[in-house]
Motif scaffolding. Structure first.
Motif, PDB file in Angstrom:
ATOM      1  N   GLN A   1       0.831  -1.206   0.000  1.00  0.00           N
ATOM      2  CA  GLN A   1       0.000   0.000   0.000  1.00  0.00           C
ATOM      3  C   GLN A   1       0.867   1.258   0.000  1.00  0.00           C
ATOM      4  OE1 GLN A   1      -2.115  -1.159   3.538  1.00  0.00           O
ATOM      5  NE2 GLN A   1      -4.000  -1.575   2.390  1.00  0.00           N
ATOM      6  N   ALA A   2       1.953   1.236   0.791  1.00  0.00           N
ATOM      7  CA  ALA A   2       2.879   2.370   0.825  1.00  0.00           C
ATOM      8  C   ALA A   2       3.533   2.556  -0.533  1.00  0.00           C
ATOM      9  CB  ALA A   2       3.943   2.147   1.900  1.00  0.00           C
ATOM     10  N   ARG A   3       3.900   1.456  -1.178  1.00  0.00           N
ATOM     11  CA  ARG A   3       4.521   1.494  -2.499  1.00  0.00           C
ATOM     12  C   ARG A   3       3.597   2.164  -3.514  1.00  0.00           C
ATOM     13  NH1 ARG A   3       4.334  -0.675  -7.247  1.00  0.00           N
ATOM     14  NH2 ARG A   3       2.543  -1.972  -6.830  1.00  0.00           N
ATOM     15  N   GLN A   4       2.338   1.786  -3.478  1.00  0.00           N
ATOM     16  CA  GLN A   4       1.359   2.375  -4.394  1.00  0.00           C
ATOM     17  C   GLN A   4       1.160   3.857  -4.099  1.00  0.00           C
ATOM     18  OE1 GLN A   4      -2.069  -0.146  -3.987  1.00  0.00           O
ATOM     19  NE2 GLN A   4      -1.184  -1.750  -5.253  1.00  0.00           N
ATOM     20  N   ARG A   5       1.097   4.200  -2.833  1.00  0.00           N
ATOM     21  CA  ARG A   5       0.905   5.600  -2.435  1.00  0.00           C
ATOM     22  C   ARG A   5       2.056   6.476  -2.907  1.00  0.00           C
ATOM     23  NH1 ARG A   5      -0.994   8.591   2.195  1.00  0.00           N
ATOM     24  NH2 ARG A   5      -0.874  10.726   1.428  1.00  0.00           N
ATOM     25  N   LEU A   6       3.275   5.929  -2.867  1.00  0.00           N
ATOM     26  CA  LEU A   6       4.469   6.687  -3.247  1.00  0.00           C
ATOM     27  C   LEU A   6       4.863   6.481  -4.708  1.00  0.00           C
ATOM     28  CD1 LEU A   6       6.564   6.000  -0.039  1.00  0.00           C
ATOM     29  CD2 LEU A   6       5.480   8.161  -0.684  1.00  0.00           C
TER      30      LEU A   6
ATOM     31  N   LEU B   1       6.256   3.872  -6.156  1.00  0.00           N
ATOM     32  CA  LEU B   1       7.602   3.309  -6.206  1.00  0.00           C
ATOM     33  C   LEU B   1       7.523   1.826  -6.558  1.00  0.00           C
ATOM     34  CD1 LEU B   1       9.087   4.865  -2.951  1.00  0.00           C
ATOM     35  CD2 LEU B   1       9.511   5.598  -5.309  1.00  0.00           C
ATOM     36  N   GLY B   2       8.639   1.274  -6.982  1.00  0.00           N
ATOM     37  CA  GLY B   2       8.707  -0.150  -7.281  1.00  0.00           C
ATOM     38  C   GLY B   2       8.836  -0.971  -6.014  1.00  0.00           C
TER      39      GLY B   2
ATOM     40  N   TYR C   1      11.217  -1.750  -0.410  1.00  0.00           N
ATOM     41  CA  TYR C   1      11.891  -2.600   0.573  1.00  0.00           C
ATOM     42  C   TYR C   1      13.309  -2.104   0.863  1.00  0.00           C
ATOM     43  CZ  TYR C   1       8.032  -5.816   0.997  1.00  0.00           C
ATOM     44  OH  TYR C   1       6.808  -6.353   1.289  1.00  0.00           O
ATOM     45  N   THR C   2      13.963  -1.516  -0.119  1.00  0.00           N
ATOM     46  CA  THR C   2      15.285  -0.916   0.113  1.00  0.00           C
ATOM     47  C   THR C   2      15.163   0.255   1.079  1.00  0.00           C
ATOM     48  OG1 THR C   2      16.120  -1.591  -2.042  1.00  0.00           O
ATOM     49  CG2 THR C   2      17.250   0.252  -0.971  1.00  0.00           C
ATOM     50  N   LEU C   3      14.164   1.112   0.868  1.00  0.00           N
ATOM     51  CA  LEU C   3      13.941   2.257   1.763  1.00  0.00           C
ATOM     52  C   LEU C   3      13.647   1.782   3.184  1.00  0.00           C
ATOM     53  CD1 LEU C   3      11.742   4.519  -0.543  1.00  0.00           C
ATOM     54  CD2 LEU C   3      14.127   4.889   0.106  1.00  0.00           C
TER      55      LEU C   3
ATOM     56  N   ALA D   1      14.166  13.272   0.495  1.00  0.00           N
ATOM     57  CA  ALA D   1      15.535  13.827   0.455  1.00  0.00           C
ATOM     58  C   ALA D   1      16.595  12.774   0.722  1.00  0.00           C
ATOM     59  CB  ALA D   1      15.661  14.970   1.457  1.00  0.00           C
ATOM     60  N   ALA D   2      16.413  11.958   1.736  1.00  0.00           N
ATOM     61  CA  ALA D   2      17.422  10.946   2.062  1.00  0.00           C
ATOM     62  C   ALA D   2      17.511   9.920   0.928  1.00  0.00           C
ATOM     63  CB  ALA D   2      17.077  10.253   3.372  1.00  0.00           C
ATOM     64  N   PHE D   3      16.388   9.592   0.325  1.00  0.00           N
ATOM     65  CA  PHE D   3      16.358   8.643  -0.783  1.00  0.00           C
ATOM     66  C   PHE D   3      17.101   9.216  -1.978  1.00  0.00           C
ATOM     67  CE2 PHE D   3      14.041   7.209  -4.652  1.00  0.00           C
ATOM     68  CZ  PHE D   3      14.523   5.927  -4.679  1.00  0.00           C
ATOM     69  N   GLU D   4      16.842  10.471  -2.299  1.00  0.00           N
ATOM     70  CA  GLU D   4      17.466  11.088  -3.457  1.00  0.00           C
ATOM     71  C   GLU D   4      18.974  11.202  -3.284  1.00  0.00           C
ATOM     72  OE1 GLU D   4      15.427  14.771  -4.002  1.00  0.00           O
ATOM     73  OE2 GLU D   4      13.574  13.780  -4.592  1.00  0.00           O
ATOM     74  N   ASN D   5      19.438  11.363  -2.052  1.00  0.00           N
ATOM     75  CA  ASN D   5      20.868  11.520  -1.806  1.00  0.00           C
ATOM     76  C   ASN D   5      21.631  10.209  -1.784  1.00  0.00           C
ATOM     77  OD1 ASN D   5      20.715  14.307  -1.663  1.00  0.00           O
ATOM     78  ND2 ASN D   5      20.224  14.266   0.506  1.00  0.00           N
ATOM     79  N   GLY D   6      20.911   9.086  -1.640  1.00  0.00           N
ATOM     80  CA  GLY D   6      21.641   7.831  -1.554  1.00  0.00           C
ATOM     81  C   GLY D   6      20.933   6.654  -2.161  1.00  0.00           C
ATOM     82  N   GLY D   7      19.762   6.863  -2.717  1.00  0.00           N
ATOM     83  CA  GLY D   7      19.004   5.757  -3.290  1.00  0.00           C
ATOM     84  C   GLY D   7      19.290   5.573  -4.759  1.00  0.00           C
ATOM     85  N   SER D   8      18.469   4.771  -5.392  1.00  0.00           N
ATOM     86  CA  SER D   8      18.693   4.473  -6.800  1.00  0.00           C
ATOM     87  C   SER D   8      18.325   5.643  -7.702  1.00  0.00           C
ATOM     88  CB  SER D   8      17.892   3.229  -7.199  1.00  0.00           C
ATOM     89  OG  SER D   8      16.524   3.424  -6.981  1.00  0.00           O
ATOM     90  N   ASN D   9      17.768   6.712  -7.154  1.00  0.00           N
ATOM     91  CA  ASN D   9      17.456   7.908  -7.924  1.00  0.00           C
ATOM     92  C   ASN D   9      18.640   8.871  -7.986  1.00  0.00           C
ATOM     93  OD1 ASN D   9      14.888   7.252  -8.579  1.00  0.00           O
ATOM     94  ND2 ASN D   9      13.894   8.887  -7.462  1.00  0.00           N
ATOM     95  N   ALA D  10      19.737   8.546  -7.320  1.00  0.00           N
ATOM     96  CA  ALA D  10      20.886   9.452  -7.262  1.00  0.00           C
ATOM     97  C   ALA D  10      21.372   9.787  -8.661  1.00  0.00           C
ATOM     98  CB  ALA D  10      22.019   8.814  -6.454  1.00  0.00           C
ATOM     99  N   GLN D  11      21.681  11.064  -8.851  1.00  0.00           N
ATOM    100  CA  GLN D  11      22.132  11.525 -10.169  1.00  0.00           C
ATOM    101  C   GLN D  11      23.579  11.905 -10.145  1.00  0.00           C
ATOM    102  OE1 GLN D  11      19.592  14.671 -11.475  1.00  0.00           O
ATOM    103  NE2 GLN D  11      17.775  13.425 -11.301  1.00  0.00           N
TER     104      GLN D  11
END
Length: 64
Positions: A8-13, A15-16, A21-23, A54-64
């Motif tokens: 449910q959280a995945r659908q709300r956000l 995300l895959g 589960y990584t988050l 913010a924490a996800f963007e700085n270290g997750g798979s979305n990092a650029q």
């Protein structure tokens, strides 16, 4: 306190499955364990949204 499953959280956000589960595993998205069940609070989802992930963007798979 309103709790939701990781699905449910995945659908709300929007995300895959692996990403949610990584988050949860990294603690970027905090969860509650009830026995073996994992639940995420509505307040935690809102916190993640407001922070812009913010924490996800700085270290997750979305990092650029």
């Amino acid at each position: 306190m309103n709790l939701m499953t990781p699905e449910q959280a995945r659908q709300r956000l929007s995300l895959g499955r692996n990403t949610i589960y990584t988050l949860l595993r990294k603690g970027t998205l905090r969860c509650v364990r009830i026995g073996r069940a994992i639940r995420v609070s509505e307040a935690e989802i809102e916190r993640f949204i407001v922070s812009g992930g913010a924490a996800f963007e700085n270290g997750g798979s979305n990092a650029q």
